[in-house]
Design an enzyme around this catalytic site. Sequence first.
Site, PDB file in Angstrom:
ATOM      1  N   ASP A 154       0.812  -1.313  -0.070  1.00 31.97           N
ATOM      2  CA  ASP A 154      -0.064  -0.013   0.133  1.00 31.97           C
ATOM      3  C   ASP A 154       0.879   1.130   0.006  1.00 31.97           C
ATOM      4  OD1 ASP A 154      -3.034   0.835   0.474  1.00 31.97           O
ATOM      5  OD2 ASP A 154      -1.806   2.097   1.697  1.00 31.97           O
ATOM      6  N   ASN A 186      -1.718  12.731  -3.120  1.00 31.32           N
ATOM      7  CA  ASN A 186      -2.764  12.945  -4.247  1.00 31.32           C
ATOM      8  C   ASN A 186      -3.321  14.369  -4.199  1.00 31.32           C
ATOM      9  OD1 ASN A 186      -3.589  11.862  -6.917  1.00 31.32           O
ATOM     10  ND2 ASN A 186      -5.498  11.593  -5.948  1.00 31.32           N
ATOM     11  N   ASP A 216      -1.186   9.697 -10.470  1.00 33.42           N
ATOM     12  CA  ASP A 216      -1.264   8.392 -11.647  1.00 33.42           C
ATOM     13  C   ASP A 216       0.465   8.289 -11.807  1.00 33.42           C
ATOM     14  OD1 ASP A 216      -3.857   8.466 -11.775  1.00 33.42           O
ATOM     15  OD2 ASP A 216      -3.961   9.642 -13.573  1.00 33.42           O
ATOM     16  N   GLU A 242      -4.920   2.613  -4.342  1.00 28.01           N
ATOM     17  CA  GLU A 242      -3.365   2.655  -4.114  1.00 28.01           C
ATOM     18  C   GLU A 242      -2.845   1.187  -3.536  1.00 28.01           C
ATOM     19  OE1 GLU A 242      -5.172   4.492  -0.406  1.00 28.01           O
ATOM     20  OE2 GLU A 242      -5.783   4.349  -2.424  1.00 28.01           O
TER      21      GLU A 242
END
Length: 393
Positions: A257, A265, A274, A301
Amino acid sequence: MNDADPVLRRRRVEALYDTVPVSGFMGLAGAAMLASVFWRPDRHALVMGWLVASCLPIFARMGLRRAYRRSRQRDDAGLRWVWASLVLMALTGLAWGIGLGWMLVHGEVDEVPVVIGTALGAVAMTMTHMAYWQMHAAFQVPILGSLAVAVLIARPGFAHVLSVASVVLCLAQLAVARRMGRIYVDALRVSLDNERLAQDLATRSHALEQANFELELLSRADPLTGLANRRSYMEWLGTVWARALHEDTPLALLSVDVDRFKLYNDAHGHGAGDRCLQAVASALAHACRSEQDLAARPGGEEFAIVLPATPLRDAMQVAERVRQGVIDASRDAGWALPAGVTVSVGVACRHPRDGGGIEDLLREADQALYQAKDRGRNRVEAAPVAVLESAGD
């Protein structure tokens, strides 16, 4: 004689030259037969001269066929090959016509049927050249024309009838040859169209299969990272679990993770997010040891690596390569990532013979991941069960 379609023209020329050996040997046999019938001491020179004159164009056509077979410019020079064959066929017909006419005038009564029969056989022989009916005309017109003239010169009682019959036969033969030639070319064109249609269908079928294959790949791959999606991940996990049970080997699972991805983000934008996920996916793909190892992105993620026939010690090494690989990627200018991207990795390892199932393996990997998060992130932790089993081994 010319065709707009170069492939059809090439097929016709090939068919024309394919008949050369048969018609050539028949012509040589007929010439030899006639020479033996008319061989007389006072005719030696004439018969030999006619034999040479009638056979030379036949040998020339055979040589022309050999040259054509070696040529690599059939499409560009196809009509040239047709005209060359037509000229040689006309020379053959002229030599035969002059010889047969002379034999009909100077031959004995019992030799006349041989001449007539040979002339008709020679004319029929060219019916094999249906790819270009003009070959038939170039050969038969000199022969039947010479016979008509020879009959008039010989002046039998029914000369005019035979002359007219020769002319009528010549015209009828030309009409039949032209009709058969058209039928042959039409059949050749239909065959070529069917062949092209079959090739087109095969091409379309291959394209459809390729498209279906690509759709199947898309349905099993994550579009952003190219890793296996959740569907193929779970299917492969079930497959390798059954194999581990059958082969009595351990199965390891890494649950990965991205640390604080939501904050990352929100701070840097979805484009950077991304790129971050793609960099993590690259690190997972490089950590895989063989085609049996599967890197996947089940969602968001979250990432995973399935490691068949892998004990805990080796799985921990792969997990460490993943963790360090993400750090290296965050420092790589090519990814254009802000510094500080890390991942936490949970490692679970189970032996199917010890009981449990895939659900237990997934739960233990997630528990190990949560433990890595709780202990500060950017670290690798093993599931307690896996540690105990490893210690027991």
